[in-house]
Design an enzyme around this catalytic site. Structure first.
Site, PDB file in Angstrom:
ATOM      1  CB  THR A   1      -0.924  -0.080   1.044  1.00  8.84           C
ATOM      2  OG1 THR A   1      -0.284  -0.272   2.341  1.00  8.84           O
ATOM      3  CG2 THR A   1      -2.026  -0.990   1.101  1.00  8.84           C
TER       4      THR A   1
ATOM      5  CG  HIS B   1      -2.601 -15.218  -1.956  1.00  9.44           C
ATOM      6  ND1 HIS B   1      -2.745 -14.460  -1.010  1.00  9.44           N
ATOM      7  CD2 HIS B   1      -2.758 -16.482  -1.220  1.00  9.44           C
ATOM      8  CE1 HIS B   1      -3.148 -14.849   0.108  1.00  9.44           C
ATOM      9  NE2 HIS B   1      -3.077 -16.109   0.088  1.00  9.44           N
TER      10      HIS B   1
ATOM     11  CB  THR C   1      -0.522  -9.401   7.098  1.00 12.58           C
ATOM     12  OG1 THR C   1      -1.610 -10.426   7.110  1.00 12.58           O
ATOM     13  CG2 THR C   1       0.646  -9.994   8.074  1.00 12.58           C
TER      14      THR C   1
END
Length: 259
Positions: free
Chosen positions: A41, A134, A208
């Site tokens: 981010t 992922h 996280t």
């Protein structure tokens, strides 16, 4: 005056915690960094789960559904519309955290990065040993003939008549090499990440909230000396950590010396 005193106390506490982290890093020989969306981010990549007004107007389904295998299989056009807008971000660069982690690896301090992110920024910063739980938006393959394609091919599929990327060789649908909801993680990636975490003497968790499973469960394989949490908000793992810093990753890693 009271606010100034509070700020001074908070600043002193931050300095002390960063000094403690520096000491841990200096003493460690095999650090593993386990990171989530908060790492990226700060490079300008938004957390796709955040539902703003525009999201609610355009998509009536939650983001977890929009990146699910069910959506991919049954509403393929809608899947790629969401994917292109929310998960493909152009012009982003590694930030302080990515760069510092790559430097720690080069210095022989960090043995691996385990990431839930799919943006490839760790590798762009120079990290070599990265376990992408992922997958990655940078890799895409035809579901029929396995022909590989880059991220631009998916982005440009917006210009296709059906808005879906089709293989130039066989016409099959090109699927991003990302793990969708309802899909299992890659076994080789899992095994590598678990082994790295199990062999680490220090595990630093950053950016996280540890709510996405099975990835969040990986920390149970850590049996080393120091467990560190760096996250802006509290997490369920805070109580089990040796050191907890509730602040920006970039602010923290910007103060860390590698050499």
């Amino acid at each position: 005056m009271e606010n100034e005193k509070i700020e001074q106390v908070e600043s002193q506490e931050f300095d002390e915690k960063v000094a403690e982290l520096q000491k841990i890093i200096d003493e460690s020989k095999s650090i593993v960094f386990f990171g989530g969306a908060g790492v990226s981010t700060e490079s300008g990549i938004p957390d796709f789960r955040s539902q703003d007004g525009l999201y609610a107007q355009r998509w009536k389904m939650p983001p977890e559904y929009m990146v699910s295998r069910t959506c991919f299989d049954t509403q393929t056009k809608e899947f790629f519309e969401f994917y292109r807008e929310k998960l493909i971000v152009k012009g982003v660069k590694p930030n302080t955290t990515h760069i510092k982690l790559a430097e720690l690896e080069k210095a022989g301090k960090l043995s691996a990065v385990v990431t839930q992110n799919i943006d490839g920024l760790h590798q762009a910063a120079g990290s070599k040993k990265v376990y992408e739980l992922h997958g990655s938006t940078l890799r895409n393959f035809c579901m029929n003939c396995k022909e590989p394609y880059g991220i631009d091919f998916i982005a440009e599929s917006e210009n296709e008549p059906d808005k879906i990327p089709h293989c130039k060789k066989c016409g099959g649908i090109v699927k991003p090499d990302v793990v969708l909801y309802e899909e299992g993680l890659d076994e080789n990636v899992i095994n590598g990440a678990v082994q790295a975490i199990g062999n680490a003497d220090t595990l630093i968790i950053g950016g996280t909230s540890l709510v996405v499973y099975p990835a969040a469960g990986f920390i149970r394989y850590f049996h080393g000396k120091h467990l560190v949490m760096i996250n802006k908000s509290e997490t369920q793992a805070d109580a089990n950590c040796d050191l907890v810093i509730h602040d920006s990753l970039g602010k923290v890693f910007g103060r860390i010396n590698v050499g």
